[in-house]
Design a protein around this motif. Structure first.
Motif, PDB file in Angstrom:
ATOM      1  N   PHE A 155       0.839  -1.196   0.000  1.00  0.00           N
ATOM      2  CA  PHE A 155       0.000   0.000   0.000  1.00  0.00           C
ATOM      3  C   PHE A 155       0.881   1.255   0.000  1.00  0.00           C
ATOM      4  O   PHE A 155       0.570   2.243  -0.675  1.00  0.00           O
ATOM      5  N   ALA A 156       1.964   1.230   0.760  1.00  0.00           N
ATOM      6  CA  ALA A 156       2.874   2.376   0.792  1.00  0.00           C
ATOM      7  C   ALA A 156       3.471   2.637  -0.588  1.00  0.00           C
ATOM      8  O   ALA A 156       3.575   3.792  -1.024  1.00  0.00           O
ATOM      9  N   LEU A 157       3.853   1.566  -1.273  1.00  0.00           N
ATOM     10  CA  LEU A 157       4.382   1.721  -2.635  1.00  0.00           C
ATOM     11  C   LEU A 157       3.356   2.371  -3.557  1.00  0.00           C
ATOM     12  O   LEU A 157       3.700   3.216  -4.394  1.00  0.00           O
ATOM     13  N   GLU A 158       2.105   1.972  -3.421  1.00  0.00           N
ATOM     14  CA  GLU A 158       1.063   2.516  -4.287  1.00  0.00           C
ATOM     15  C   GLU A 158       0.908   4.023  -4.076  1.00  0.00           C
ATOM     16  O   GLU A 158       0.807   4.791  -5.039  1.00  0.00           O
ATOM     17  N   GLY A 159       0.897   4.455  -2.825  1.00  0.00           N
ATOM     18  CA  GLY A 159       0.779   5.883  -2.552  1.00  0.00           C
ATOM     19  C   GLY A 159       1.964   6.663  -3.069  1.00  0.00           C
ATOM     20  O   GLY A 159       1.820   7.768  -3.627  1.00  0.00           O
ATOM     21  N   TRP A 160       3.147   6.103  -2.881  1.00  0.00           N
ATOM     22  CA  TRP A 160       4.366   6.747  -3.385  1.00  0.00           C
ATOM     23  C   TRP A 160       4.325   6.867  -4.904  1.00  0.00           C
ATOM     24  O   TRP A 160       4.588   7.937  -5.459  1.00  0.00           O
ATOM     25  N   MET A 161       3.980   5.785  -5.582  1.00  0.00           N
ATOM     26  CA  MET A 161       3.971   5.800  -7.045  1.00  0.00           C
ATOM     27  C   MET A 161       2.897   6.735  -7.604  1.00  0.00           C
ATOM     28  O   MET A 161       3.123   7.442  -8.593  1.00  0.00           O
ATOM     29  N   GLU A 162       1.719   6.744  -6.989  1.00  0.00           N
ATOM     30  CA  GLU A 162       0.676   7.638  -7.478  1.00  0.00           C
ATOM     31  C   GLU A 162       1.109   9.104  -7.370  1.00  0.00           C
ATOM     32  O   GLU A 162       0.766   9.925  -8.222  1.00  0.00           O
ATOM     33  N   SER A 163       1.852   9.419  -6.321  1.00  0.00           N
ATOM     34  CA  SER A 163       2.324  10.787  -6.129  1.00  0.00           C
ATOM     35  C   SER A 163       3.560  11.089  -6.968  1.00  0.00           C
ATOM     36  O   SER A 163       3.729  12.215  -7.470  1.00  0.00           O
ATOM     37  N   LEU A 164       4.446  10.103  -7.125  1.00  0.00           N
ATOM     38  CA  LEU A 164       5.663  10.302  -7.914  1.00  0.00           C
ATOM     39  C   LEU A 164       5.344  10.719  -9.341  1.00  0.00           C
ATOM     40  O   LEU A 164       6.085  11.492  -9.953  1.00  0.00           O
ATOM     41  N   ARG A 165       4.250  10.220  -9.854  1.00  0.00           N
ATOM     42  CA  ARG A 165       3.844  10.569 -11.227  1.00  0.00           C
ATOM     43  C   ARG A 165       3.886  12.079 -11.451  1.00  0.00           C
ATOM     44  O   ARG A 165       4.387  12.554 -12.465  1.00  0.00           O
ATOM     45  N   TYR A 166       3.347  12.839 -10.497  1.00  0.00           N
ATOM     46  CA  TYR A 166       3.260  14.286 -10.673  1.00  0.00           C
ATOM     47  C   TYR A 166       4.636  14.941 -10.585  1.00  0.00           C
ATOM     48  O   TYR A 166       4.886  15.967 -11.227  1.00  0.00           O
ATOM     49  N   ASP A 167       5.533  14.338  -9.809  1.00  0.00           N
ATOM     50  CA  ASP A 167       6.885  14.881  -9.692  1.00  0.00           C
ATOM     51  C   ASP A 167       7.629  14.811 -11.020  1.00  0.00           C
ATOM     52  O   ASP A 167       8.341  15.749 -11.398  1.00  0.00           O
ATOM     53  N   VAL A 168       7.500  13.683 -11.701  1.00  0.00           N
ATOM     54  CA  VAL A 168       8.413  13.398 -12.821  1.00  0.00           C
ATOM     55  C   VAL A 168       7.805  13.581 -14.203  1.00  0.00           C
ATOM     56  O   VAL A 168       8.539  13.619 -15.200  1.00  0.00           O
ATOM     57  N   GLU A 169       6.492  13.708 -14.304  1.00  0.00           N
ATOM     58  CA  GLU A 169       5.860  13.896 -15.624  1.00  0.00           C
ATOM     59  C   GLU A 169       6.440  15.064 -16.407  1.00  0.00           C
ATOM     60  O   GLU A 169       6.637  14.955 -17.634  1.00  0.00           O
ATOM     61  N   PRO A 170       6.748  16.209 -15.770  1.00  0.00           N
ATOM     62  CA  PRO A 170       7.274  17.330 -16.554  1.00  0.00           C
ATOM     63  C   PRO A 170       8.603  17.041 -17.241  1.00  0.00           C
ATOM     64  O   PRO A 170       9.013  17.800 -18.128  1.00  0.00           O
ATOM     65  N   TYR A 171       9.279  15.976 -16.834  1.00  0.00           N
ATOM     66  CA  TYR A 171      10.587  15.652 -17.408  1.00  0.00           C
ATOM     67  C   TYR A 171      10.518  14.461 -18.361  1.00  0.00           C
ATOM     68  O   TYR A 171      11.533  13.832 -18.662  1.00  0.00           O
ATOM     69  N   GLY A 172       9.311  14.152 -18.822  1.00  0.00           N
ATOM     70  CA  GLY A 172       9.146  13.084 -19.799  1.00  0.00           C
ATOM     71  C   GLY A 172       9.216  11.689 -19.213  1.00  0.00           C
ATOM     72  O   GLY A 172       9.410  10.720 -19.952  1.00  0.00           O
ATOM     73  N   ILE A 173       9.046  11.562 -17.895  1.00  0.00           N
ATOM     74  CA  ILE A 173       9.142  10.266 -17.220  1.00  0.00           C
ATOM     75  C   ILE A 173       7.739   9.793 -16.856  1.00  0.00           C
ATOM     76  O   ILE A 173       6.978  10.533 -16.225  1.00  0.00           O
ATOM     77  N   SER A 174       7.407   8.577 -17.232  1.00  0.00           N
ATOM     78  CA  SER A 174       6.107   7.997 -16.913  1.00  0.00           C
ATOM     79  C   SER A 174       6.245   6.974 -15.798  1.00  0.00           C
ATOM     80  O   SER A 174       7.347   6.487 -15.504  1.00  0.00           O
ATOM     81  N   THR A 175       5.128   6.656 -15.171  1.00  0.00           N
ATOM     82  CA  THR A 175       5.124   5.690 -14.072  1.00  0.00           C
ATOM     83  C   THR A 175       3.999   4.677 -14.287  1.00  0.00           C
ATOM     84  O   THR A 175       2.936   5.023 -14.796  1.00  0.00           O
ATOM     85  N   THR A 176       4.253   3.437 -13.876  1.00  0.00           N
ATOM     86  CA  THR A 176       3.231   2.395 -13.936  1.00  0.00           C
ATOM     87  C   THR A 176       3.302   1.531 -12.687  1.00  0.00           C
ATOM     88  O   THR A 176       4.369   1.027 -12.335  1.00  0.00           O
ATOM     89  N   ILE A 177       2.162   1.383 -12.023  1.00  0.00           N
ATOM     90  CA  ILE A 177       2.010   0.452 -10.913  1.00  0.00           C
ATOM     91  C   ILE A 177       1.507  -0.869 -11.487  1.00  0.00           C
ATOM     92  O   ILE A 177       0.542  -0.888 -12.248  1.00  0.00           O
ATOM     93  N   VAL A 178       2.148  -1.978 -11.127  1.00  0.00           N
ATOM     94  CA  VAL A 178       1.715  -3.296 -11.582  1.00  0.00           C
ATOM     95  C   VAL A 178       1.249  -4.095 -10.372  1.00  0.00           C
ATOM     96  O   VAL A 178       2.004  -4.287  -9.415  1.00  0.00           O
TER      97      VAL A 178
END
Length: 282
Positions: A155-178
């Motif tokens: 669950f902690a990973l999910e919260g981190w990843m959902e939030s990380l998306r907004y940090d890194v999107e401006p730099y062309g980096i995408s995120t995926t939770i599996v």
């Protein structure tokens, strides 16, 4: 490197799902940095390949994560896809899991991916491209019996990843939770990836004995094929817009759909009370 070729970095690649993910990326023509505590075991598990670099990495060690990322760049010049796969399973009822075990669970399953991602993101930001894939679990969105520590870490990973998306999107980096369901890996192998509770409480004793026996009985009977999951990740990583979340396996799909319906039911059950929380400004 061709225009379509990617450089993948896969953690926990010495056994289980990590092996299949690395092999799938290699089969698709990508270059792969496969990491694990024992790089020789990683090489033996995956098989020799000209596009494969194996690197020693304990994900709980930030210095080792930096060294592994540097080795990847030294060999291949970049990192396009990071797959945070390394993890283990501290099973048990909450009161029987020692504080030391719970912290160890978080160190590997939560802080481990954070360490590796922290080492890789500066490389991806310089590239202005990249894709961070983190393997959580159906237990990262659905709490389950005997999984208090494991679910907490996922669950902690999910919260981190959902939030990380907004940090890194401006730099062309995408995120995926599996979120995989039950796949036929070594996660349930005692002493390899599964660790049973250190403490014993009479109230839980019979349930603990029965549940451990049930978990052991599931090993080797899981319905998911890790090779198919590896191939699916290769497909997703090739998309112009990878999904923010990928639910892997029919069992996980059913569980996530049930959880989504339950959340909506709970919201509707107390909608009026929930909506009546505003300050009266009159």
């Amino acid at each position: 490197m061709t225009e379509q070729q990617q450089v993948w970095m896969v953690t926990g690649a010495g056994r289980g799902m990590g092996v299949q993910i690395a092999q799938a990326a290699l089969s698709a023509g990508h270059e792969v940095v496969a990491t694990g505590r024992d790089p020789e075991r990683v090489q033996d598990a995956i098989g020799a390949h000209r596009n494969l670099l194996t690197v020693a990495l304990d994900v709980t060690d930030p210095v080792a994560a930096e060294a592994a990322a540097a080795a990847a760049v030294d060999r291949f010049g970049r990192i396009d896809v990071l797959v945070n796969n390394a993890g283990n399973f501290y099973a048990g009822y909450f009161e029987e899991i020692s504080p030391e075990q719970l912290r160890a669970q978080m160190e590997t399953n939560f802080f481990g991916p954070l360490n590796v991602t922290r080492a890789v993101l500066p490389i991806m930001r310089r590239q202005r491209s990249g894709h961070v894939v983190t393997i959580t679990s159906a237990a990262g969105i659905i709490g389950q019996e005997f999984c208090a520590a494991y679910a907490a870490s996922k669950f902690a990973l999910e919260g981190w990843m959902e939030s990380l998306r907004y940090d890194v999107e401006p730099y062309g980096i995408s995120t995926t939770i599996v979120e995989p369901g039950f796949f036929r890996t070594e996660l349930l192998v005692e002493g390899a990836s599964s660790i049973w509770p250190e403490l014993s409480i009479d109230d839980y004793a019979e349930r603990t004995t029965q549940t451990i026996a049930a978990w052991k009985g599931m090993n080797g009977q899981q319905g998911g094929d890790p090779a198919k999951l590896g191939a699916a990740l290769v497909t997703l990583a090739a998309l112009d817009t990878p999904p923010l979340r990928f639910v892997a396996g029919a069992d996980a799909l059913a569980g996530v759909e049930q959880k989504a319906h339950l959340l909506l039911e709970q919201v509707d059950a107390h909608r009026e009370l929930s909506s009546a929380m505003s300050l009266d400004e009159s």
